[in-house]
Design an enzyme around this catalytic site. Structure first.
Site, PDB file in Angstrom:
ATOM      1  N   ASP A  30      47.997  10.851 -28.721  1.00 18.36           N
ATOM      2  CA  ASP A  30      49.318  11.371 -28.332  1.00 18.36           C
ATOM      3  C   ASP A  30      49.740  12.589 -29.136  1.00 18.36           C
ATOM      4  OD1 ASP A  30      49.467   9.214 -26.555  1.00 18.36           O
ATOM      5  OD2 ASP A  30      50.385   7.926 -28.067  1.00 18.36           O
ATOM      6  N   LYS A  81      47.522  16.613 -26.759  1.00 18.95           N
ATOM      7  CA  LYS A  81      46.237  17.192 -26.318  1.00 18.95           C
ATOM      8  C   LYS A  81      46.330  17.746 -24.895  1.00 18.95           C
ATOM      9  CE  LYS A  81      44.298  13.211 -26.883  1.00 18.95           C
ATOM     10  NZ  LYS A  81      45.415  12.434 -27.469  1.00 18.95           N
ATOM     11  N   GLY A  94      47.150   8.493 -21.893  1.00 16.05           N
ATOM     12  CA  GLY A  94      48.354   8.921 -21.182  1.00 16.05           C
ATOM     13  C   GLY A  94      48.608  10.354 -21.569  1.00 16.05           C
ATOM     14  N   HIS A  95      48.396  11.266 -20.645  1.00 14.33           N
ATOM     15  CA  HIS A  95      48.422  12.696 -20.952  1.00 14.33           C
ATOM     16  C   HIS A  95      49.523  13.388 -20.155  1.00 14.33           C
ATOM     17  CE1 HIS A  95      43.902  12.351 -22.201  1.00 14.33           C
ATOM     18  NE2 HIS A  95      44.734  11.876 -23.104  1.00 14.33           N
TER      19      HIS A  95
END
Ligand code: GDP
Ligand code: IMO
Ligand code: MG
Length: 430
Positions: free
Chosen positions: A13, A16, A40-41
């Site tokens: 987190d 990125k 989770g992006h």
């Protein structure tokens, strides 16, 4: 021609996806090389806010080829839903390619993860899927393309999986071969159009001199070998993982970019030497409760633990990834602090030693360490959305330079907000 690997320098987190999206404007291929739906992006662009789990965060840049590589694990229905949701948002997925070598998260993997987790996992079946891969009883995506292949593999392993499930308290399920076969052939059929020879495609791309971005998920301290074991994920997010997770050799990577948040966060269990108790005001300020970018998990919604920047762990991340440059994100979240602390060394309670370099990040070792802080004055002015180095307040520059000096790595990008344009480029990477 440049190939860049983007790696989280902390516990995931770090921002990125924001950096991947930014750099994908100049890359032609974006490759996810490990992990799965645990990631989770978040990408924020003028058109909207997008959250990715399996699909590379470069998909929003038009005309780029996005690869889900051999080292990833895929829950087919989850991926299909992610694809459909993005299509509903008007995103074109024609340029998505998936390696048939990727392993499939089967339904029992998720049952086992949820029932037996001891580290605060995301519950997406990641550990059990990689376990089955290592035990050589897993399923590759290409197995879902052939009835004969899938049926014969299921015949070999399903009884064993059902027996294992029956021994786990709380799980009362038995999977029927015919049903698994039917559902997974149908899922395979839906993903068939995306299946591709990604190894040759990357080989040819590199030969043609095309820019390639390898997008790491999770972070160095969650790496199964180098992370805070056993509180880690089950894959290899570190830079070397890009090779084994994509099917390219080490000479194919030119630049290793470490993404660090301007402070530390962690979701799930495990040691965190600089952690600040979640009810303290400093923790609330770091978390930015109520803001769009507040520290709550993108995949699970869990509140992230927060603490000051830890240069001892960050130096370790520099070593194991050979970072060429750093992207420092969320500098704007420190705008209102009177003082900012940085952990510059550890004191080991067991041995009485003080040191600023660690040989390993394993959980017991870190649990014996107390942080030693250096405190510097805050800048108490707005950096949110700034686009040039010169605009930064003097103390913000001093903070960034201090981290760069300690880590012995130049800062390539400073991120001042979630948006693509909220970025200060200190050094062009492509
Ligand atoms: P990832 O898993 O490393 O891609 O990071 P996440 O997307 O899980 O979490 C990063 C969060 O910070 C997201 O909400 C981003 O939109 C946000 N973000 C990224 N960079 C910045 C930044 O420089 N400033 C602020 N305020 N938010 C940022
Ligand atoms: P991105 O890519 C932060 C953490 C989980 C748990 C541990 C193991 O968004 O940075 P797993 O489900 O992988 O078996 O969980 O790893 N974790 C993450 N933490 N960001 C992530 O991904 C994470 N993926 C897994 O919270 O502690
Ligand atoms: Mg994330």
């Amino acid at each position: 021609m440049t190939s860049v690997v983007i790696v989280g320098g902390q516990w995931g987190d770090e921002g990125k996806a924001k950096i991947t999206d930014l750099l994908s404007l100049k890359a032609d291929y974006i490759v996810r090389y490990q992990g799965g739906a645990n990631a989770g992006h978040t990408v924020s662009i003028a058109e909207g806010l997008y959250k990715f789990h399996l699909i590379p965060s470069g998909i929003l840049s038009k005309g780029k080829t996005c690869i889900i590589g051999p080292g990833t694990v895929i829950e087919p229905q989850f991926l299909i839903t992610e694809i459909e949701n993005l299509q509903k948002q008007g995103i074109c997925l024609n340029a998505l390619r998936i390696s048939g070598l990727a392993h499939v998260t089967m339904p029992w993997n998720i049952d086992v993860d949820k029932a037996t987790d001891t580290v605060g996992s995301t519950g997406k079946g990641i550990g059990p899927t990689y376990t089955d891969k290592a035990k050589r009883i897993g399923f590759q995506l290409q197995d879902l393309m052939s009835k004969e292949c899938l049926e014969s593999k299921l015949k070999k392993v399903l009884t064993k999986h059902n027996q294992d499930l029956s021994r786990i308290p709380g799980i009362n399920k038995e999977y029927k071969l015919e049903e698994v076969l039917e559902t997974h052939l149908a899922l395979g059929n839906q993903l068939r159009p995306y299946l591709s020879d990604t190894i040759n495609e990357l080989y040819e791309a590199r030969k043609k001199g095309i820019n390639i971005l390898y997008e790491g998920a999770q972070g160095t301290l969650l790496d199964i070998t180098f992370g805070t074991y056993p509180f880690v994920t089950s894959s290899t997010p570190v830079a070397g993982g890009a090779c084994i997770g994509s099917g390219v050799g080490p000479t194919s990577i030119d630049y290793s970019l470490g993404v660090f948040k301007a402070f530390n966060t962690r979701v799930g269990e495990g040691p965190f030497p600089t952690e600040i108790s979640s009810d303290q005001e400093v923790a609330t300020m770091l978390r930015q409760d109520g803001k769009q970018w507040a520290e709550f998990g993108t995949t699970t919604g869990r509140m992230r633990r927060v603490g000051w920047f830890d240069t001892v762990l960050a130096k370790y991340a520099v070593r194991v990834n050979s970072f060429s440059g750093i992207a420092l994100t969320k500098i704007d979240t420190l705008d209102s602090f009177d003082e900012i602390s940085v952990c510059v060394a550890y004191h080991n309670r067991e041995t009485g030693e003080t040191f600023d370099n660690i040989p390993q990040a394993n959980a017991y070792f870190l649990s014996q360490c107390d942080p030693i802080y250096q405190t510097i004055p805050g800048w108490k002015s707005n950096t949110h959305g700034l686009k040039s180095w010169d605009e930064l307040p003097v103390q913000a520059k001093a903070y960034i330079n201090m981290l760069s000096t300690i880590l012995e790595v130049p800062v390539a990008i400073v991120s001042t907000g979630p948006g693509r344009e909220d970025s200060i480029i200190c050094k062009e990477i492509f």
